[in-house]
Design a protein around this motif. Structure first.
Motif, PDB file in Angstrom:
ATOM      1  N   LEU A   1       0.606   6.687  -7.605  1.00 38.79           N
ATOM      2  CA  LEU A   1      -0.607   7.364  -7.143  1.00 38.79           C
ATOM      3  C   LEU A   1      -0.491   8.863  -7.387  1.00 38.79           C
ATOM      4  CD1 LEU A   1      -3.315   7.264  -5.604  1.00 38.79           C
ATOM      5  CD2 LEU A   1      -2.005   7.581  -3.495  1.00 38.79           C
TER       6      LEU A   1
ATOM      7  N   THR B   1      -4.248  -3.890  -4.145  1.00 34.94           N
ATOM      8  CA  THR B   1      -3.635  -2.681  -3.587  1.00 34.94           C
ATOM      9  C   THR B   1      -4.071  -1.454  -4.374  1.00 34.94           C
ATOM     10  OG1 THR B   1      -1.688  -3.977  -3.012  1.00 34.94           O
ATOM     11  CG2 THR B   1      -1.446  -1.574  -3.012  1.00 34.94           C
TER      12      THR B   1
ATOM     13  N   TRP C   1      -6.515   1.897  -3.367  1.00 39.32           N
ATOM     14  CA  TRP C   1      -6.152   3.307  -3.520  1.00 39.32           C
ATOM     15  C   TRP C   1      -7.212   4.073  -4.329  1.00 39.32           C
ATOM     16  CZ3 TRP C   1      -3.863   6.184  -0.502  1.00 39.32           C
ATOM     17  CH2 TRP C   1      -2.657   5.842   0.115  1.00 39.32           C
ATOM     18  N   TYR C   2      -7.646   3.447  -5.427  1.00 37.85           N
ATOM     19  CA  TYR C   2      -8.695   4.111  -6.221  1.00 37.85           C
ATOM     20  C   TYR C   2      -9.932   4.367  -5.370  1.00 37.85           C
ATOM     21  CZ  TYR C   2      -6.266   3.615 -10.713  1.00 37.85           C
ATOM     22  OH  TYR C   2      -5.371   3.735 -11.743  1.00 37.85           O
TER      23      TYR C   2
ATOM     24  N   LEU D   1       0.827  -1.207   0.000  1.00 35.98           N
ATOM     25  CA  LEU D   1       0.000   0.000   0.000  1.00 35.98           C
ATOM     26  C   LEU D   1       0.866   1.263   0.000  1.00 35.98           C
ATOM     27  CD1 LEU D   1      -2.995   0.109  -0.215  1.00 35.98           C
ATOM     28  CD2 LEU D   1      -3.172   0.169   2.265  1.00 35.98           C
TER      29      LEU D   1
ATOM     30  N   VAL E   1       3.209   4.565  -4.398  1.00 36.29           N
ATOM     31  CA  VAL E   1       2.858   5.919  -3.970  1.00 36.29           C
ATOM     32  C   VAL E   1       3.215   6.925  -5.059  1.00 36.29           C
ATOM     33  CG1 VAL E   1       3.420   7.747  -2.311  1.00 36.29           C
ATOM     34  CG2 VAL E   1       3.027   5.412  -1.508  1.00 36.29           C
TER      35      VAL E   1
ATOM     36  N   LEU F   1      -0.532   4.845 -11.435  1.00 36.24           N
ATOM     37  CA  LEU F   1      -0.750   3.813 -10.424  1.00 36.24           C
ATOM     38  C   LEU F   1      -0.773   2.401 -11.020  1.00 36.24           C
ATOM     39  CD1 LEU F   1      -1.222   3.343  -7.484  1.00 36.24           C
ATOM     40  CD2 LEU F   1      -3.626   3.905  -7.767  1.00 36.24           C
TER      41      LEU F   1
END
Ligand SMILES: Nc1ncnc2c1ncn2[C@@H]1O[C@H](COP(=O)(O)OP(=O)(O)OP(=O)(O)O)[C@@H](O)[C@H]1O
Ligand SMILES: [Mg+2]
Lengths: 262, 334
Positions: free
Chosen positions: B79, B269, B273-274, B70, B76, B249
């Motif tokens: 993201l 994972t 996040w989405y 994560l 990250v 991502l």
């Protein structure tokens, strides 16, 4: 105070000559001549579809006219004359001239996303570049005049129709107009709210404001108007002092219209 | 969950079995029995139970791996790229949308027609195709130069240098979004009563002032909700640009699992996040909507939670049009 048009003392403020307006092939205004003097209150009567609103909107150039001229205070509202040609003015110039003509609509048209006070402050600050502080002061004073000082922070939606229309009148007055146009200001109101709006308009007339009022309120016309003009089919049928036009109309069309509305 | 049939009728919190104790002449209200609802509830609970059990007991989900990735540096970073792309593409889309919406209403027929062609083209071709097209623009125009049409050149540069993959992605996403946004903006502008423009002009406000101060703020309450949905949708759509090697991502996750073969945990994972970001965006939308419905007595009754759930559930692109009844409302109110 309000000079009679007949005395000829007060200077001419609004002068329309041969005004024509068409929508597509539909000729709505067919040659209107009209003179309104400073301080005069003119009531425009006429059946639905006779072109009253259209003519009123031509006066502040919300509608372009197809032929003829309208001048307010000696200036053509939407055009500049050069020789025998009329050049349409640019947006900013039209806006400046419009700002001296107040208009009140049947549907009030307050800005719903602004409070009452913001409605009144908007134009002086945006158009005249007045300071917010002085615009606010003046706005509060005008709200006081129309009896709504306590509603400054309310949103229009929370007001009654009569209150909204009084705010709309105050909003138009913030620009210190030399002419006020009213398009059936009480037609959208419940009967018990008509009086409060007419009272404000009476006050304005008594203060010497020049007003052109499209209305079906014959009582108001008889009492307040200096001139009553009857329109039908896009032309002025007859025009004169209220006692003449309303009591002893010369034309059959005026008579039959009055018989219906009275 | 299942108490609905009980509260529908009495609403006061007394349950059906309790009203025997009330005064002798109290009449008992027996609500319609909704066997279908009971059945549906049972089916949902059973399915949910199976799913949860499987999530917990199937070791191949590798939850520990899911959570360990994560905050993996690569993830990250991906993201961040995704968020940045979403923002830039939406800004481009909204600006183009406003311009195109105005162009379509233009009295200049050439301008109006050009806007219509733009919208038809970008809505009528798949985004994936557009993205690959922009990425390969160099094949069509190896050099991009700027100059006077049919005259001297002022600036010239290789297309591959000028159109970086990131720019290709922004162009693809933004231009495509602009076509959709123009429809949303147009519906918003049309929802504002023409009396508002009249009143503003009559006060002496210029066209640009009228647009900025009067029309646009009112159009916003119609524009914001679908734009929020577009943003959420855009966040997910950016995953498409992984095909043109933008390290967002999904691309980062793919890069990791192509080495480690941990495909499923990494996809989970990424999905988490989405989900997190769409939830945050939905919350933002709730507050924006509240801001732009000032002065409107019919504020959305939806709660914060309702908005979030609503934002996550796909909707058809229909646009709310509250304004058609406004005029009559005001006219007839007492
Ligand atoms: N924007 C427009 N486009 C096309 N036709 C219009 C437009 N505005 C008004 N008209 C037409 O012009 C004619 C005159 O309309 P106008 O609104 O000036 O009449 P009115 O005297 O104000 O009537 P009312 O008492 O119903 O308000 C009507 O036949 C109307 O249908
Ligand atoms: Mg009218």
């Amino acid at each position: 105070m309000t000079d009679d048009a007949t005395t000829g003392a007060a200077p001419v403020l609004v002068e329309a000559k041969g005004v024509h307006k068409r929508y597509g092939s539909n000729l709505v205004v067919r040659g209107i001549d009209m003179t309104v003097r400073t301080g005069e209150v003119m009531c425009l009567l006429g059946p639905s579809g006779s072109g009253k609103s259209t003519f009123l909107r031509c006066i502040n150039h919300l509608e372009k006219i197809d032929a003829g001229t309208i001048s307010v205070g000696g200036e053509l509202v939407g055009y500049r004359r050069q020789g025998d040609r009329l050049h349409e003015l640019r947006d900013a110039e039209i806006a400046t001239r419009r700002s001296e003509i107040g208009m009140v609509f049947q549907q009030f048209n307050l800005f719903p996303h602004m409070t009452v006070l913001e409605n009144l402050v908007e134009a002086p600050v945006q158009v005249r570049r007045e300071s917010v502080k002085s615009a606010r002061e003046r706005a509060r004073a005008l709200l006081d005049v129309v009896g709504l000082a306590d509603k400054a922070d309310a949103y229009p939606r929370s007001l009654s129709g009569g209150q909204q229309q009084r705010v709309a009148i105050a909003r138009a007055l913030t620009m210190r107009p030399k002419l006020m146009l009213f398009d059936e200001p009480t037609s959208a109101l419940d009967p018990e709210l008509v009086g409060e709006v007419l009272d404000v308009m009476r006050g304005l007339a008594a203060d010497g404001m020049t007003m052109i009022v499209v209305t079906h309120e014959i009582g108001f016309a008889r009492e307040v108007a200096d001139t009553v003009t009857f329109m039908d089919g896009g032309v002025v049928v007859e025009s004169g002092p209220p006692e003449q036009v309303l009591r002893a109309p010369q034309h059959e069309r005026t008579r039959s219209f009055l018989a219906k509305v009275l | 969950m299942t108490s609905r049939s009980g509260t529908d009728v009495d609403g006061g919190g007394t349950t059906m079995t309790e009203d025997r104790g009330i005064d002798g002449d109290a009449v008992r209200v027996v609500p319609v029995r909704r066997y279908g609802q009971w059945l549906a509830t049972i089916v949902v609970l059973v399915v949910a139970g199976l799913v949860v059990t499987s999530l917990i007991t199937n070791p191949r989900y590798q939850w520990s791996l899911v959570f360990s990735y994560l905050f993996n540096a690569q993830i990250v970073e991906g993201l961040g790229t995704t968020l940045w792309l979403t923002v830039v593409a939406m800004v481009v889309g909204v600006v183009i949308g406003i311009v195109m919406a105005l162009a379509r209403e233009s009295r200049n027929l050439v301008v109006a027609a050009a806007a219509s062609v733009y919208i038809a083209f970008f809505r009528g071709t798949p985004l994936l195709v557009q993205l690959i097209f922009w990425f390969n623009l160099a094949a069509l125009y190896p050099v991009i130069s700027l100059g006077v049409p049919f005259g001297p050149t002022l600036f010239s540069e290789s297309t591959n240098v000028l159109i970086t993959p990131f720019l290709a992605a922004v162009l693809g996403l933004g231009l495509n979004e602009g076509a959709y946004m123009s429809e949303i903006v147009r519906a918003g502008l049309q929802s504002v009563d023409s009396g508002q423009t009249d009143a503003s002009h009559a006060l002496g406000m210029r066209k640009s002032q009228t647009f900025r101060r009067i029309v646009l703020p009112q159009a916003m309450r119609v524009i914001i909700p679908p734009t929020g949905n577009e943003t959420i949708s855009m966040l997910k759509t950016t995953s498409l640009v992984s095909v043109i090697a933008i390290p967002e991502l999904l691309w980062q996750a793919q890069a990791i699992y192509s080495r480690t073969y941990q495909v499923i945990p990494l996809l989970i994972t990424v999905s988490l996040w989405y989900l997190v970001v769409t939830t945050v965006l939905s919350m933002g939308q709730y507050y924006l909507e509240r801001h732009f419905t000032r002065g409107d007595s019919r504020r959305p009754e939806r709660s914060l939670l309702g908005t979030i759930v609503h934002g996550l559930v796909p909707r058809h692109a229909a646009v709310r049009r509250p304004a058609t009844t406004d005029v009559q409302d005001e006219g007839t109110r007492s």
